[in-house]
Design a protein around this motif. Structure first.
Motif, PDB file in Angstrom:
ATOM      1  N   MET A  22     -58.884 -39.888   3.934  1.00 42.56           N
ATOM      2  CA  MET A  22     -59.990 -39.520   4.981  1.00 42.56           C
ATOM      3  C   MET A  22     -60.065 -38.399   5.461  1.00 42.56           C
ATOM      4  O   MET A  22     -58.978 -37.698   5.037  1.00 42.56           O
ATOM      5  N   GLY A  23     -61.319 -37.912   5.566  1.00 48.20           N
ATOM      6  CA  GLY A  23     -61.624 -36.628   6.122  1.00 48.20           C
ATOM      7  C   GLY A  23     -61.221 -36.948   7.955  1.00 48.20           C
ATOM      8  O   GLY A  23     -60.597 -38.286   8.665  1.00 48.20           O
ATOM      9  N   PHE A  24     -61.232 -35.438   8.521  1.00 49.82           N
ATOM     10  CA  PHE A  24     -61.165 -35.694  10.891  1.00 49.82           C
ATOM     11  C   PHE A  24     -62.787 -36.753  10.818  1.00 49.82           C
ATOM     12  O   PHE A  24     -62.296 -37.651  11.531  1.00 49.82           O
ATOM     13  N   ASP A  25     -63.780 -36.509  10.099  1.00 53.74           N
ATOM     14  CA  ASP A  25     -64.234 -37.560  10.347  1.00 53.74           C
ATOM     15  C   ASP A  25     -64.427 -38.660  10.263  1.00 53.74           C
ATOM     16  O   ASP A  25     -65.670 -39.489  11.316  1.00 53.74           O
ATOM     17  N   GLU A  26     -64.320 -39.481   8.509  1.00 51.94           N
ATOM     18  CA  GLU A  26     -64.240 -39.945   8.603  1.00 51.94           C
ATOM     19  C   GLU A  26     -62.514 -40.992   9.640  1.00 51.94           C
ATOM     20  O   GLU A  26     -62.994 -41.891   9.703  1.00 51.94           O
ATOM     21  N   ILE A  27     -61.709 -40.356   9.527  1.00 47.31           N
ATOM     22  CA  ILE A  27     -60.869 -40.683  10.915  1.00 47.31           C
ATOM     23  C   ILE A  27     -61.204 -40.817  12.687  1.00 47.31           C
ATOM     24  O   ILE A  27     -60.947 -41.993  12.786  1.00 47.31           O
ATOM     25  N   GLN A  28     -61.640 -40.188  12.729  1.00 48.11           N
ATOM     26  CA  GLN A  28     -62.271 -40.523  14.052  1.00 48.11           C
ATOM     27  C   GLN A  28     -63.591 -41.611  14.070  1.00 48.11           C
ATOM     28  O   GLN A  28     -63.251 -42.678  14.978  1.00 48.11           O
ATOM     29  N   PHE A  29     -64.489 -41.390  12.955  1.00 42.99           N
ATOM     30  CA  PHE A  29     -64.868 -43.241  13.422  1.00 42.99           C
ATOM     31  C   PHE A  29     -64.277 -44.475  13.139  1.00 42.99           C
ATOM     32  O   PHE A  29     -64.598 -45.126  13.648  1.00 42.99           O
ATOM     33  N   GLU A  30     -63.416 -44.190  12.086  1.00 45.18           N
ATOM     34  CA  GLU A  30     -62.291 -45.074  11.767  1.00 45.18           C
ATOM     35  C   GLU A  30     -61.711 -45.979  13.172  1.00 45.18           C
ATOM     36  O   GLU A  30     -61.343 -46.690  13.246  1.00 45.18           O
ATOM     37  N   LEU A  31     -61.233 -44.745  13.655  1.00 44.65           N
ATOM     38  CA  LEU A  31     -59.818 -45.302  14.887  1.00 44.65           C
ATOM     39  C   LEU A  31     -60.274 -45.285  16.527  1.00 44.65           C
ATOM     40  O   LEU A  31     -59.094 -45.635  16.272  1.00 44.65           O
ATOM     41  N   GLY A  32     -61.569 -44.301  16.064  1.00 41.35           N
ATOM     42  CA  GLY A  32     -61.974 -43.438  17.038  1.00 41.35           C
ATOM     43  C   GLY A  32     -60.683 -42.775  18.021  1.00 41.35           C
ATOM     44  O   GLY A  32     -61.035 -42.253  19.274  1.00 41.35           O
ATOM     45  N   VAL A  33     -60.511 -41.789  17.390  1.00 43.12           N
ATOM     46  CA  VAL A  33     -59.575 -40.625  18.041  1.00 43.12           C
ATOM     47  C   VAL A  33     -60.832 -39.144  18.378  1.00 43.12           C
ATOM     48  O   VAL A  33     -61.494 -39.317  17.816  1.00 43.12           O
TER      49      VAL A  33
END
Length: 74
Positions: A22-33
């Protein structure tokens, strides 16, 4: 270490998702970071970049060694 205090997200959790491809944008969407105050965004991006930087090199070295030895990837 906790990277995102707002959501209690650790560097290990971010790294686990990054190692899954996963890239940052995907991680941001998934985790809410980095979606509330945003102070953790730089650190979270660094964790993702470090994970992506370390993986391809190892895979490339392995592929190069296999191709040099004539091994076939299954």
């Amino acid at each position: 270490m906790i990277v995102c205090v707002c959501r209690r997200i650790s560097d290990r959790e971010i790294a686990r998702h990054a190692h899954a491809g996963m890239g940052f944008d995907e991680i941001q969407f998934e985790l809410g970071v980095a979606m509330q105050c945003g102070r953790c965004e730089g650190c979270a991006r660094d964790v993702v970049a470090q994970c992506h930087a370390t993986r391809p090199v190892a895979a490339l070295r392995q592929e190069t060694a296999e191709s040099a030895s004539g091994a076939c990837a299954v």
